[in-house]
Structure formats: structure tokens, C-alpha cells
Design an enzyme around this catalytic site. Structure first.
Site, PDB file in Angstrom:
ATOM      1  N   SER A   1      -0.139  -2.648   0.877  1.00  0.00           N
ATOM      2  CA  SER A   1      -0.134  -1.191   1.112  1.00  0.00           C
ATOM      3  C   SER A   1       0.524  -0.912   2.462  1.00  0.00           C
ATOM      4  CB  SER A   1      -1.564  -0.659   1.117  1.00  0.00           C
ATOM      5  OG  SER A   1      -2.240  -1.132   2.284  1.00  0.00           O
TER       6      SER A   1
ATOM      7  N   ASP B   1       2.479  -1.248  -2.533  1.00  0.00           N
ATOM      8  CA  ASP B   1       1.507  -0.379  -3.197  1.00  0.00           C
ATOM      9  C   ASP B   1       1.566   1.029  -2.580  1.00  0.00           C
ATOM     10  OD1 ASP B   1      -0.650   0.241  -4.874  1.00  0.00           O
ATOM     11  OD2 ASP B   1      -2.147  -0.398  -3.387  1.00  0.00           O
ATOM     12  N   HIS B   2       1.665   2.047  -3.410  1.00  0.00           N
ATOM     13  CA  HIS B   2       1.666   3.453  -2.943  1.00  0.00           C
ATOM     14  C   HIS B   2       2.656   3.723  -1.817  1.00  0.00           C
ATOM     15  CE1 HIS B   2      -1.634   4.743  -5.455  1.00  0.00           C
ATOM     16  NE2 HIS B   2      -2.307   3.655  -5.114  1.00  0.00           N
TER      17      HIS B   2
ATOM     18  N   GLU C   1       4.418   7.061 -10.266  1.00  0.00           N
ATOM     19  CA  GLU C   1       3.115   7.601 -10.715  1.00  0.00           C
ATOM     20  C   GLU C   1       3.246   9.055 -11.110  1.00  0.00           C
ATOM     21  OE1 GLU C   1      -0.336   6.664  -8.291  1.00  0.00           O
ATOM     22  OE2 GLU C   1      -1.316   8.558  -8.797  1.00  0.00           O
TER      23      GLU C   1
ATOM     24  N   HIS D   1      -9.658   5.834  -6.657  1.00  0.00           N
ATOM     25  CA  HIS D   1      -9.667   4.720  -5.707  1.00  0.00           C
ATOM     26  C   HIS D   1     -11.004   4.613  -4.977  1.00  0.00           C
ATOM     27  CE1 HIS D   1      -5.205   5.311  -5.966  1.00  0.00           C
ATOM     28  NE2 HIS D   1      -5.287   4.002  -6.067  1.00  0.00           N
TER      29      HIS D   1
ATOM     30  N   HIS E   1      -4.414   2.216 -11.846  1.00  0.00           N
ATOM     31  CA  HIS E   1      -4.916   2.130 -10.464  1.00  0.00           C
ATOM     32  C   HIS E   1      -6.420   2.336 -10.469  1.00  0.00           C
ATOM     33  CE1 HIS E   1      -1.210   2.285  -7.848  1.00  0.00           C
ATOM     34  NE2 HIS E   1      -0.722   2.308  -9.077  1.00  0.00           N
TER      35      HIS E   1
ATOM     36  N   ASN F   1      -4.856  -2.592 -10.988  1.00  0.00           N
ATOM     37  CA  ASN F   1      -4.954  -2.678  -9.526  1.00  0.00           C
ATOM     38  C   ASN F   1      -6.401  -2.821  -9.058  1.00  0.00           C
ATOM     39  OD1 ASN F   1      -2.259  -2.074  -9.702  1.00  0.00           O
ATOM     40  ND2 ASN F   1      -2.325  -0.400  -8.227  1.00  0.00           N
ATOM     41  N   ILE F   2      -6.637  -3.868  -8.283  1.00  0.00           N
ATOM     42  CA  ILE F   2      -7.996  -4.136  -7.805  1.00  0.00           C
ATOM     43  C   ILE F   2      -7.960  -4.442  -6.305  1.00  0.00           C
ATOM     44  CG2 ILE F   2      -9.988  -5.680  -8.016  1.00  0.00           C
ATOM     45  CD1 ILE F   2      -9.078  -6.133 -10.979  1.00  0.00           C
TER      46      ILE F   2
END
Ligand code: G3H
Ligand code: 13P
Ligand code: ZN
Length: 317
Positions: A48, A81-82, A133, A179, A210, A253-254
């Protein structure tokens, strides 16, 4: 061996989902590689913006490069990520990432398409996969907060138009998850109806889920018994990962569940050994526990035991 997410999804589609695990430091990296090799699974390392800034992005890259040398049998993608557009383009240029996410889901449809399109153009020139997304999850995504009321599920027709116009390689859909550790307060769960509708319109197109941590009650109870104060909440039922993968989800996603493992190990260690001040013993326990956790998740995702199949696919290219 670092591969694209696209190549992993070519093997996974309709059969299993690949675990995408966020990492920040070397202990997580060691546990991650061990857990995936113990369970013979391909995987995705997620980085991230916060993880890139935690020490220095070069530090994290060096740790991953070293792990790649230490564990030559491992097959994985390195994924942003993101990312915002600037970070996604920077990662494309860096030559290290094999996959990036451009998350402009907070923008109106046209703005999201345009930003994604720009990243796709740059990434595809270099053979890098792009996740985008549409729809909004609840919870916290990097520095953008979306409260439960404002989260909205992905509209399948919009998803179809978005994929056509943006050229992205995979799509993160909002199907009820959020999240963090506080997901479902009651009996809410995954919206398989929405997922099935998206799959109907986008057959064979890889979807991403996600906010897939399970927030196990036993883990939260152990943390709280060792001095924590984490409020109870339900996460995603890991027994539903297989159904999601049959409906086109190829990436799950974890992050939060791994953080809970870290917190439980360290809280229990220092509760039981209050005179200790050496960081290595709890670090070693964490690496072993994290590896166990990853191997368990891979069984639930169906990615365990798929390494040879993936190797055959990526090496024949
Ligand atoms: O979706 C967000 C991920 O869990 C990453 O969290 O931004 O705190 O590293 P982070
Ligand atoms: P969790 O907070 O449920 O682990 O979700 C992580 C995630 O979606 C990272 O992009
Ligand atoms: Zn996410």
C-alpha cells in the site's frame, strides 16, 4: 519468480482465488513466503502507499528481492494496493511492480475511466497488469474514509461499461465487504447476487474482492484477554471464498487478519513474559504463526497445491 497478476488469473479463473496479502516488514515477508511454500500456493504481495512510506519503499523492495532469491520456487506478483494515479504511474516506471491498482473509485464514472485508462496505457507498454475499482466499499481505504451509509455496491452494467472503456485487466467490485476489523455488525454478508450478475455480463473477466478478512472471534478474544480492547465485529466467512471464486473472483485481499496475528502474538508474549525485552523471540513466533495463517487461508481460497500448475503455465509462455 515475479509474474503478473494477469498470468496468475489465467490459471485461477473459475477454479480458485489467489491470496493477496499486504506486507510492511521483513517478519511478514518471511512468514508470507514460508506459508505460501508450505501450502504450495501462488500468491500476490500487496504494497500500500502506507507500506511504501513506513520505512522507505526501497527497503521493502529490497526485502522482497532478497526473499525472491532465498525462495526461488515461489511464484508471486508484486502489486500496488489502492494506488492513486501518481503512485500507480511511479510504480509502473519503477520496473519492480508486476501489477498496479489504480483506485479512482471515489471519482465520478468518467473520471475513474479516464484515470484508469491513462494508467493502463503506461502499464501495458511494460507488460504490467492493472486492477481498477468501481463501487465503494465501507471502511478506510488509505486516507479516504467511506462510512457504511455511503458505501455502495457495484452496479453490474456500470462494471461492464467501465471494463470496456478503461481496458483494465481486473476489477475490484464492492459486494458488501469493507476494510478493517469492523465489517458486519449484524447478519450482513457477501452479495453473491451482484457478483453473479457481474459475471454474467463479464464472463471470464477476473474480479477482485477487497476487505476479505474474517476477523476471527477467537483471535479478537485472545488479543483482548492479553490486554487488547478490540470491539467485536464479524468479517467475511472464509468458507464463502470458494463460491466467490466460482463466480469469477480470482483475487482476495487480506490484510487485517494478518495484523491481528501480529497483535495476538506480541500481546500474549509480553503478557506471559513481562521481564523480556528481546524483540527476536516474539518475532520468531510471529513468523511461524503468520506462515501457518497464510497456509490456512490458501486452503480456504483453493490456491493451496496449485503452484506446479501455475509454474507450468507461466514458464510455457
Ligand atoms: O486497504 C487497505 C489495506 O488494508 C492497506 O492498509 O493503507 O494501512 O497499509 P494500509
Ligand atoms: P481487510 O481489511 O479486510 O484485510 O482488506 C484488505 C484489503 O482490501 C486491502 O486492499
Ligand atoms: Zn482494499
Amino acid at each position: 519468480m515475479i509474474v503478473t497478476t494477469k498470468s496468475l488469473f489465467e490459471v485461477a479463473y473459475g477454479k480458485f482465488a489467489v491470496g493477496a496479502y499486504n506486507i510492511n516488514n521483513l517478519e511478514q515477508t518471511m512468514g508470507l513466503f514460508r506459508g505460501n511454500l508450505d501450502s504450495k500456493a501462488p500468491f500476490i504481495i500487496q504494497i500500500s502507499k502506507g507500506a511504501r512510506a513506513y520505512t522507505d519503499k526501497r527497503m521493502l523492495e529490497a526485502i522482497i528481492r532478497t526473499a525472491d532469491q532465498m525462495f526461488p520456487e515461489a511464484i508471486f506478483a508484486v502489486h500496488l494496493d489502492h494506488g492513486d494515479e501518481k503512485t500507480a504511474l511511479e510504480c509502473v516506471e519503477s520496473g519492480f511492480y508486476s501489477s498496479v491498482m489504480i483506485d479512482a473509485s471515489h471519482e465520478p464514472f468518467e473520471g475513474n475511466v479516464a484515470a484508469t485508462r491513462r494508467v493502463v496505457e503506461a502499464a501495458h507498454k511494460r507488460g504490467i497488469s492493472v486492477e481498477a475499482e468501481i463501487g465503494q466499499l465501507g471502511g478506510v481505504e488509505e486516507d479516504i474514509k467511506v462510512d457504511e451509509g455511503n458505501a455502495h455496491l457495484t452496479n453490474p452494467q456500470e462494471a461492464l461499461a467501465f471494463v470496456r472503456q478503461s481496458g483494465c485487466d481486473s476489477l475490484a467490485c464492492a459486494i458488501g465487504t469493507s476494510h478493517g476489523a469492523y465489517k458486519f455488525s449484524g447478519s450482513q454478508g457477501l452479495h453473491f447476487d451482484v457478483l453473479a450478475e457481474i459475471q454474467k455480463l463479464l464472463p471470464n473477466f477476473p474480479l477482485v474482492m477487497h476487505g476479505s478478512s474474517s476477523v476471527p472471534k477467537e483471535e479478537v478474544d485472545r488479543i483482548n484477554a492479553a490486554g487488547g480492547a478490540i470491539k467485536g465485529s464479524k468479517g467475511v466467512d472464509e468458507n464463502q471464498f470458494r463460491r466467490a471464486s466460482e463466480l469469477g473472483v480470482t483475487k482476495v485481499n487480506i490484510d487485517t487478519d494478518g495484523r491481528l496475528v501480529w497483535t495476538r502474538v506480541h500481546r500474549e508474549y509480553f503478557r506471559d513474559k513481562p521481564a523480556e525485552f528481546d524483540l527476536r523471540p516474539p518475532g520468531k513466533i510471529f513468523m511461524a504463526e503468520y506462515a501457518k495463517f497464510i497456509a490456512h487461508k490458501n486452503v480456504k481460497l483453493g490456491s493451496a497445491g496449485r503452484l506446479d500448475e501455475v509454474r507450468a503455465h507461466v514458464t510455457k509462455k
